[in-house]
Motif scaffolding. Structure first.
Motif, PDB file in Angstrom:
ATOM      1  N   ASP A  96      -4.386  23.852 -45.168  1.00 18.01           N
ATOM      2  CA  ASP A  96      -3.443  23.705 -44.045  1.00 18.01           C
ATOM      3  C   ASP A  96      -3.832  22.496 -43.201  1.00 18.01           C
ATOM      4  O   ASP A  96      -4.926  22.439 -42.664  1.00 18.01           O
ATOM      5  CB  ASP A  96      -3.387  24.973 -43.189  1.00 18.01           C
ATOM      6  N   ILE A  97      -2.921  21.537 -43.093  1.00 17.98           N
ATOM      7  CA  ILE A  97      -3.253  20.259 -42.456  1.00 17.98           C
ATOM      8  C   ILE A  97      -3.339  20.359 -40.938  1.00 17.98           C
ATOM      9  O   ILE A  97      -3.781  19.413 -40.278  1.00 17.98           O
ATOM     10  CB  ILE A  97      -2.233  19.164 -42.847  1.00 17.98           C
ATOM     11  N   ASP A  98      -2.922  21.478 -40.356  1.00 20.74           N
ATOM     12  CA  ASP A  98      -3.006  21.628 -38.901  1.00 20.74           C
ATOM     13  C   ASP A  98      -4.294  22.344 -38.482  1.00 20.74           C
ATOM     14  O   ASP A  98      -4.400  22.842 -37.373  1.00 20.74           O
ATOM     15  CB  ASP A  98      -1.786  22.382 -38.376  1.00 20.74           C
ATOM     16  N   ARG A  99      -5.273  22.363 -39.354  1.00 19.74           N
ATOM     17  CA  ARG A  99      -6.538  23.072 -39.074  1.00 19.74           C
ATOM     18  C   ARG A  99      -7.252  22.493 -37.855  1.00 19.74           C
ATOM     19  O   ARG A  99      -7.978  23.203 -37.150  1.00 19.74           O
ATOM     20  CB  ARG A  99      -7.438  22.987 -40.302  1.00 19.74           C
ATOM     21  N   SER A 100      -7.058  21.216 -37.597  1.00 19.71           N
ATOM     22  CA  SER A 100      -7.753  20.579 -36.482  1.00 19.71           C
ATOM     23  C   SER A 100      -7.408  21.250 -35.159  1.00 19.71           C
ATOM     24  O   SER A 100      -8.233  21.274 -34.239  1.00 19.71           O
ATOM     25  CB  SER A 100      -7.424  19.086 -36.432  1.00 19.71           C
ATOM     26  N   GLY A 101      -6.196  21.790 -35.040  1.00 25.96           N
ATOM     27  CA  GLY A 101      -5.827  22.502 -33.822  1.00 25.96           C
ATOM     28  C   GLY A 101      -6.667  23.741 -33.618  1.00 25.96           C
ATOM     29  O   GLY A 101      -7.048  24.080 -32.481  1.00 25.96           O
ATOM     30  N   ARG A 102      -7.004  24.428 -34.700  1.00 30.19           N
ATOM     31  CA  ARG A 102      -7.866  25.606 -34.613  1.00 30.19           C
ATOM     32  C   ARG A 102      -9.284  25.208 -34.223  1.00 30.19           C
ATOM     33  O   ARG A 102      -9.953  25.917 -33.462  1.00 30.19           O
ATOM     34  CB  ARG A 102      -7.874  26.348 -35.947  1.00 30.19           C
ATOM     35  N   TRP A 103      -9.750  24.078 -34.760  1.00 28.30           N
ATOM     36  CA  TRP A 103     -11.088  23.615 -34.389  1.00 28.30           C
ATOM     37  C   TRP A 103     -11.148  23.278 -32.909  1.00 28.30           C
ATOM     38  O   TRP A 103     -12.119  23.615 -32.226  1.00 28.30           O
ATOM     39  CB  TRP A 103     -11.464  22.395 -35.226  1.00 28.30           C
ATOM     40  N   PHE A 130     -13.660   0.250 -38.845  1.00 30.97           N
ATOM     41  CA  PHE A 130     -14.977   0.685 -38.390  1.00 30.97           C
ATOM     42  C   PHE A 130     -14.959   2.169 -38.049  1.00 30.97           C
ATOM     43  O   PHE A 130     -15.863   2.930 -38.434  1.00 30.97           O
ATOM     44  CB  PHE A 130     -15.396  -0.114 -37.147  1.00 30.97           C
ATOM     45  N   ALA A 131     -13.924   2.580 -37.297  1.00 27.27           N
ATOM     46  CA  ALA A 131     -13.831   3.981 -36.886  1.00 27.27           C
ATOM     47  C   ALA A 131     -13.726   4.903 -38.091  1.00 27.27           C
ATOM     48  O   ALA A 131     -14.332   5.973 -38.127  1.00 27.27           O
ATOM     49  CB  ALA A 131     -12.634   4.166 -35.956  1.00 27.27           C
ATOM     50  N   ALA A 132     -12.942   4.488 -39.102  1.00 28.30           N
ATOM     51  CA  ALA A 132     -12.762   5.311 -40.300  1.00 28.30           C
ATOM     52  C   ALA A 132     -14.079   5.477 -41.056  1.00 28.30           C
ATOM     53  O   ALA A 132     -14.415   6.573 -41.528  1.00 28.30           O
ATOM     54  CB  ALA A 132     -11.700   4.692 -41.207  1.00 28.30           C
ATOM     55  N   ILE A 133     -14.837   4.383 -41.153  1.00 26.71           N
ATOM     56  CA  ILE A 133     -16.123   4.441 -41.860  1.00 26.71           C
ATOM     57  C   ILE A 133     -17.104   5.347 -41.121  1.00 26.71           C
ATOM     58  O   ILE A 133     -17.754   6.224 -41.721  1.00 26.71           O
ATOM     59  CB  ILE A 133     -16.701   3.032 -42.032  1.00 26.71           C
ATOM     60  N   VAL A 134     -17.205   5.129 -39.800  1.00 28.50           N
ATOM     61  CA  VAL A 134     -18.147   5.931 -39.010  1.00 28.50           C
ATOM     62  C   VAL A 134     -17.747   7.399 -39.039  1.00 28.50           C
ATOM     63  O   VAL A 134     -18.598   8.291 -39.171  1.00 28.50           O
ATOM     64  CB  VAL A 134     -18.208   5.405 -37.556  1.00 28.50           C
ATOM     65  N   PHE A 135     -16.446   7.669 -38.929  1.00 34.05           N
ATOM     66  CA  PHE A 135     -15.992   9.056 -38.973  1.00 34.05           C
ATOM     67  C   PHE A 135     -16.342   9.706 -40.308  1.00 34.05           C
ATOM     68  O   PHE A 135     -16.834  10.840 -40.354  1.00 34.05           O
ATOM     69  CB  PHE A 135     -14.482   9.123 -38.747  1.00 34.05           C
ATOM     70  N   SER A 136     -16.099   8.998 -41.403  1.00 32.00           N
ATOM     71  CA  SER A 136     -16.395   9.553 -42.726  1.00 32.00           C
ATOM     72  C   SER A 136     -17.889   9.820 -42.897  1.00 32.00           C
ATOM     73  O   SER A 136     -18.291  10.818 -43.512  1.00 32.00           O
ATOM     74  CB  SER A 136     -15.914   8.588 -43.816  1.00 32.00           C
ATOM     75  N   VAL A 137     -18.711   8.938 -42.345  1.00 32.53           N
ATOM     76  CA  VAL A 137     -20.163   9.089 -42.461  1.00 32.53           C
ATOM     77  C   VAL A 137     -20.678  10.254 -41.624  1.00 32.53           C
ATOM     78  O   VAL A 137     -21.626  10.955 -42.028  1.00 32.53           O
ATOM     79  CB  VAL A 137     -20.857   7.777 -42.040  1.00 32.53           C
ATOM     80  N   ALA A 158      -9.459  13.101 -37.214  1.00 33.64           N
ATOM     81  CA  ALA A 158      -9.950  11.820 -36.705  1.00 33.64           C
ATOM     82  C   ALA A 158      -9.007  11.267 -35.630  1.00 33.64           C
ATOM     83  O   ALA A 158      -9.460  10.743 -34.606  1.00 33.64           O
ATOM     84  CB  ALA A 158     -10.085  10.818 -37.849  1.00 33.64           C
ATOM     85  N   GLY A 159      -7.710  11.385 -35.859  1.00 31.94           N
ATOM     86  CA  GLY A 159      -6.747  10.910 -34.871  1.00 31.94           C
ATOM     87  C   GLY A 159      -6.853  11.678 -33.565  1.00 31.94           C
ATOM     88  O   GLY A 159      -6.772  11.090 -32.473  1.00 31.94           O
ATOM     89  N   LEU A 160      -7.057  12.991 -33.660  1.00 28.35           N
ATOM     90  CA  LEU A 160      -7.191  13.808 -32.450  1.00 28.35           C
ATOM     91  C   LEU A 160      -8.442  13.430 -31.672  1.00 28.35           C
ATOM     92  O   LEU A 160      -8.428  13.340 -30.436  1.00 28.35           O
ATOM     93  CB  LEU A 160      -7.238  15.285 -32.854  1.00 28.35           C
ATOM     94  N   ILE A 161      -9.538  13.191 -32.384  1.00 29.73           N
ATOM     95  CA  ILE A 161     -10.773  12.752 -31.728  1.00 29.73           C
ATOM     96  C   ILE A 161     -10.551  11.425 -31.007  1.00 29.73           C
ATOM     97  O   ILE A 161     -10.970  11.237 -29.858  1.00 29.73           O
ATOM     98  CB  ILE A 161     -11.912  12.619 -32.759  1.00 29.73           C
ATOM     99  N   ALA A 162      -9.870  10.491 -31.676  1.00 29.84           N
ATOM    100  CA  ALA A 162      -9.630   9.169 -31.092  1.00 29.84           C
ATOM    101  C   ALA A 162      -8.786   9.274 -29.822  1.00 29.84           C
ATOM    102  O   ALA A 162      -9.083   8.621 -28.809  1.00 29.84           O
ATOM    103  CB  ALA A 162      -8.947   8.268 -32.113  1.00 29.84           C
ATOM    104  N   VAL A 163      -7.750  10.105 -29.857  1.00 28.42           N
ATOM    105  CA  VAL A 163      -6.858  10.243 -28.695  1.00 28.42           C
ATOM    106  C   VAL A 163      -7.606  10.848 -27.513  1.00 28.42           C
ATOM    107  O   VAL A 163      -7.530  10.339 -26.382  1.00 28.42           O
ATOM    108  CB  VAL A 163      -5.631  11.098 -29.055  1.00 28.42           C
TER     109      VAL A 163
END
Length: 273
Positions: free
Chosen positions: A20-27, A176-183, A220-225
């Motif tokens: 489920d792609i909306d899992r970030s809301g639960r987190w 840069f953000a994508a790399i750091v987030f993935s790491v 990642a988008g939610l963290i950035a916002v």
């Protein structure tokens, strides 16, 4: 996909596939509950980011380098996963109904200290590279050192001359953000939680993001916002944003990585694998 599954099967942990792609809301909701469960510790920890951000801003302004405030803000995203290790400890304690104290939070860095220090060096290098890249991009388009912040805003944000810099800078910053987030998506809480070395933890994090790229892209988008909101309020928003995001990251880690056998309670039911 078969090759990815093969690499994952050889890992010392089990990565769950989140459907489920909306899992970030639960987190995020779980992180907010932890914030409400330990408000004193959360606000004290968050206040540290507010104070640090304003002190660094003041230092750059006094040194005449206030145009570096914007690249500096990116440092909170790059270094944030390591700086909030103490808050992972809060969520871990709340899971098993243990008391939470400020002393315990700030002593959490002792857990697997050598490997936490190692990933800290990795993130610090990434931050310094980001600063150097930001300076290089400005000099590439403006052939000069960054001017004071008021001039910088006018030249870059409100001029056609600054449009290419904004476009390229945004693309490079996103990379840069994508790399750091993935790491760091699960590597830092994993190193805190279990005795893994930094190379193994980073490998697990990269494969975890690759396997669950849809939900992780949204996360990642939610963290950035939320981080951006915290920064544009003069760092004041970080008072709440950093603790909530730290707690949420812990719950994301618990959801994405199968707990060790000794851990009986899970933050979420097992996802489909």
């Amino acid at each position: 996909m078969a090759a990815l599954e093969g690499r994952i099967s050889r890992l010392p942990v089990t990565i769950r596939r989140i459907t489920d792609i909306d899992r970030s809301g639960r987190w995020l909701a779980a992180g907010w509950r932890d914030f409400l469960a330990a408000p004193k510790v959360s606000l004290i920890y968050g206040a540290g980011f507010v104070i640090l951000g304003n002190l660094l801003t003041l230092g750059l302004w006094l040194a005449g380098l206030d145009s570096l405030i914007l690249p500096l803000a990116g440092g909170f995203i790059i270094l944030g996963p390591l700086l909030v290790v103490g808050l992972y400890d809060v969520s871990r304690r709340l899971e098993v109904n243990q008391p939470v104290s400020v002393a315990d939070v700030f002593s959490a860095f002792r857990a697997n200290l050598s490997q936490l220090s190692a990933i800290g060096v990795v993130l610090l290098i990434a931050f310094l590279v980001w600063i150097e890249v930001a300076l290089f991009l400005f000099m590439l388009f403006f052939s000069d050192a960054p001017p004071p912040l008021d001039t910088f805003v006018g030249d870059v944000l409100f001029s056609l001359r600054g449009a290419p810099l904004l476009l390229l800078g945004t693309l490079v910053g996103a990379l840069f953000a994508a790399i750091v987030f993935s790491v760091t998506a699960v590597s830092v809480p994993l190193i805190y939680d279990r005795p893994f070395d930094v190379v193994t933890a980073i490998s697990i994090s990269l494969l975890c993001v690759q396997l669950n790229y849809r939900v992780m892209f949204g996360w990642a988008g939610l963290i950035a916002v939320l981080t951006a909101v915290g920064l544009v309020t003069g760092f004041l928003g970080l008072l709440v944003a950093m603790p909530v995001l730290a707690f949420s990251t812990w719950h994301a880690y618990r959801d994405l990585i199968e707990p060790a056998p000794a851990i009986e309670e899970e933050a979420f039911p097992a996802a489909a694998i």
